[in-house]
Design a protein around this motif. Structure first.
Motif, PDB file in Angstrom:
ATOM      1  N   ALA A   1       0.825  -1.205   0.000  1.00  0.00           N
ATOM      2  CA  ALA A   1       0.000   0.000   0.000  1.00  0.00           C
ATOM      3  C   ALA A   1       0.861   1.258   0.000  1.00  0.00           C
ATOM      4  N   ALA A   2       1.948   1.250   0.768  1.00  0.00           N
ATOM      5  CA  ALA A   2       2.834   2.412   0.806  1.00  0.00           C
ATOM      6  C   ALA A   2       3.517   2.625  -0.544  1.00  0.00           C
ATOM      7  N   PHE A   3       3.912   1.537  -1.190  1.00  0.00           N
ATOM      8  CA  PHE A   3       4.520   1.627  -2.523  1.00  0.00           C
ATOM      9  C   PHE A   3       3.518   2.199  -3.522  1.00  0.00           C
ATOM     10  N   ALA A   4       2.276   1.719  -3.467  1.00  0.00           N
ATOM     11  CA  ALA A   4       1.243   2.218  -4.371  1.00  0.00           C
ATOM     12  C   ALA A   4       1.019   3.710  -4.162  1.00  0.00           C
ATOM     13  N   ALA A   5       0.964   4.132  -2.906  1.00  0.00           N
ATOM     14  CA  ALA A   5       0.764   5.553  -2.628  1.00  0.00           C
ATOM     15  C   ALA A   5       1.929   6.392  -3.140  1.00  0.00           C
ATOM     16  N   ALA A   6       3.152   5.865  -3.020  1.00  0.00           N
ATOM     17  CA  ALA A   6       4.321   6.595  -3.507  1.00  0.00           C
ATOM     18  C   ALA A   6       4.307   6.706  -5.023  1.00  0.00           C
ATOM     19  N   ILE A   7       3.939   5.620  -5.709  1.00  0.00           N
ATOM     20  CA  ILE A   7       3.837   5.673  -7.172  1.00  0.00           C
ATOM     21  C   ILE A   7       2.762   6.667  -7.581  1.00  0.00           C
ATOM     22  N   GLY A   8       1.592   6.582  -6.928  1.00  0.00           N
ATOM     23  CA  GLY A   8       0.511   7.487  -7.272  1.00  0.00           C
ATOM     24  C   GLY A   8       0.905   8.939  -7.126  1.00  0.00           C
ATOM     25  N   ALA A   9       1.665   9.247  -6.056  1.00  0.00           N
ATOM     26  CA  ALA A   9       2.117  10.628  -5.855  1.00  0.00           C
ATOM     27  C   ALA A   9       3.158  11.032  -6.898  1.00  0.00           C
ATOM     28  N   ALA A  10       4.112  10.150  -7.181  1.00  0.00           N
ATOM     29  CA  ALA A  10       5.165  10.477  -8.141  1.00  0.00           C
ATOM     30  C   ALA A  10       4.630  10.611  -9.555  1.00  0.00           C
ATOM     31  N   GLU A  11       3.666   9.754  -9.910  1.00  0.00           N
ATOM     32  CA  GLU A  11       3.129   9.737 -11.269  1.00  0.00           C
ATOM     33  C   GLU A  11       1.861  10.585 -11.417  1.00  0.00           C
ATOM     34  N   ALA A  12       1.401  11.198 -10.312  1.00  0.00           N
ATOM     35  CA  ALA A  12       0.185  12.005 -10.322  1.00  0.00           C
ATOM     36  C   ALA A  12      -0.992  11.210 -10.883  1.00  0.00           C
ATOM     37  N   SER A  13      -1.151   9.981 -10.366  1.00  0.00           N
ATOM     38  CA  SER A  13      -2.207   9.090 -10.836  1.00  0.00           C
ATOM     39  C   SER A  13      -3.229   8.869  -9.728  1.00  0.00           C
ATOM     40  N   THR A  14      -4.498   8.843 -10.093  1.00  0.00           N
ATOM     41  CA  THR A  14      -5.539   8.588  -9.098  1.00  0.00           C
ATOM     42  C   THR A  14      -5.692   7.105  -8.783  1.00  0.00           C
ATOM     43  N   GLY A  15      -5.205   6.244  -9.629  1.00  0.00           N
ATOM     44  CA  GLY A  15      -5.295   4.810  -9.405  1.00  0.00           C
ATOM     45  C   GLY A  15      -4.204   4.106 -10.177  1.00  0.00           C
TER      46      GLY A  15
END
Length: 449
Positions: free
Chosen positions: A256-270
């Protein structure tokens, strides 16, 4: 040279072999290495013990022949290359031998994928330095190998041959099942779930364009795969607290933490992730030495503004569901990804891999050491860069939970843009896990550690 038998490659083996450039016969510069302490014993007894283990596990005496389409795997008789596998070395050179073993570049068309250096002195061999190419083993298999070597050396020290009567899977037999009518039916069922995964992901990403560049079909030649590692004692203390309080596996917490970091870095909602599954569903599979790991799909929608505990519970549910469909041919799932996602098929929000490993899960014991995933040992809380490599994952996080620390290792290909986001992503993963252990902390914000 005589050949004991030949046959097809498993889905997992094909995933490794056919990712190699045509000019390279060797694998991904990515060995599992292990040092195993044993009671001092004569080298001939050690050699006999190694022979016992190789006789039991065909994969350790196999050669891949990827350019031969019909039966691209040969198993050699155990005595053909035994003296190439096990070699005596002076105990005083053990440290340097171990460092060299980690970097052996196996020619998997011509060599067996294992080397064992028997380090000893006049009292006898007291340490085994083992290196195995990753195409032949995974994290579970290296544990099986260590246990079998310990049992075999103990038996030979007592003057007995080692024979374990319990059956094990052999890769050629697994590959033949995968190509059987039953295996084909299983594959189609699993591909149905993968299709649903990519279709959900396509709807989630409607209109999305990556902030960071996606991986191109052909990156530049030369060393192009990079990495950063964060080593943290705070994580080692906090993660079990958070997992127990939230009633989730530690793997789901880091995912979950990795997903949140990717979402923030890539500016993705999902996004969609691929978590690596042990893929061992029977006692014979659990006793086998082979690389059985295959990816399982994880879909996490609506990350923007979503509280981290909700992302965490979603990752727990997706982990449990996705692992049921992991035993599938990766080439088939990649075709589905290209068909459904188009130019988003290989991006940080659709194709990042996640792997969670533990000291206990790898079967490490006192006196044993695992391979070091990077150069040297960084100080606690620092982020250290790895030298560039010629091969590696396009996007990946490996979490290794050691006895006293947790290593977060992020890897990527140079054309993905992750080199600019690597340290903020690692810091954000650490911050989120610490926050989950102590919700009284300030809510983490990406890039503001």
């Amino acid at each position: 040279m005589p050949i004991e038998r030949s046959g097809p490659l498993t889905w997992s083996q094909r995933d490794w072999i056919f990712g190699l450039p045509p000019s390279r016969a060797s694998s991904f510069e990515d060995n599992f290495s292990r040092q195993i302490a044993i009671a001092p014993m004569p080298f001939p007894a050690v050699r006999a013990a190694v022979r016992d283990v190789l006789l039991r596990h065909e994969n350790l005496r196999s050669r891949a022949r990827p350019r031969r389409p019909d039966e691209p795997q040969d198993v050699d008789p155990v005595d053909e290359r035994l003296d190439e596998v096990v070699t005596p070395v002076p105990i005083e050179t053990a440290a340097e031998t171990a460092r060299t073993a980690e970097r052996i570049c196996f020619d998997i068309e011509r060599e067996w994928p294992i080397r064992i250096f028997a380090a000893g002195d006049e009292r006898g061999v007291s340490r085994l330095i083992v290196a195995v190419d990753h195409w032949a083993v995974d994290g579970w298999a290296i544990r099986v190998l260590s246990d079998d070597l310990a049992s075999a050396t103990a038996a030979r020290a007592a003057g007995e041959a080692w024979r374990d009567p319990a059956p094990v899977e052999q890769p050629i037999d697994v590959a033949r099942w995968e190509r059987s009518p039953v295996g084909s039916e299983h594959l189609q069922r699993c591909l149905g779930y993968w299709r649903e995964h990519y279709e959900r992901l396509r709807r989630e990403l409607e209109g999305f364009r990556p902030v960071l560049p996606g991986a191109g079909p052909d990156a530049a030649a030369g060393p192009q795969f990079h990495g950063r590692r964060l080593r943290s004692r705070r994580l080692r203390a906090a993660a079990p607290v958070a997992a127990a309080a939230l009633r989730v596996p530690a793997a789901a917490l880091y995912l979950a933490a990795f997903a949140a970091a990717i979402g923030a870095a890539e500016a993705s909602t999902g996004l969609g992730l691929l978590t690596l599954s042990a893929n061992r569903g029977s006692p014979a599979a659990l006793r086998s030495i082979r690389n059985a790991v295959l990816p399982a799909p994880v879909f996490l929608p609506g990350l923007a503004g979503r509280p981290f505990p909700e992302v965490l519970q979603a990752s727990r549910r997706e982990l449990a569901q996705g692992h049921r469909s992991a035993n599938v041919e990766p080439m088939a799932t990649r075709r589905l990804a290209r068909e459904i996602l188009g130019d988003l098929a290989v991006t940080g929000v659709t194709d990042a891999k996640f792997n969670y490993l533990t000291h206990a899960g790898l079967g490490l014991r006192a006196g044993d050491t695992a391979d070091d995933p990077g150069p040297g040992g960084p100080a606690d809380g620092t982020v250290e860069a790895f030298p560039a490599r010629a091969q590696g994952p396009i996007y990946m996080l490996v979490v290794f939970e050691d006895v006293a620390t947790v290593d977060l290792t992020l890897r990527w290909r140079c054309d993905t843009g992750w080199q600019h986001a690597a340290e903020p992503m690692l810091r954000h993963i650490e911050d989120l896990v610490l926050y989950a252990a102590d919700p009284g902390r300030t809510t983490p914000v990406y890039g503001r550690t």
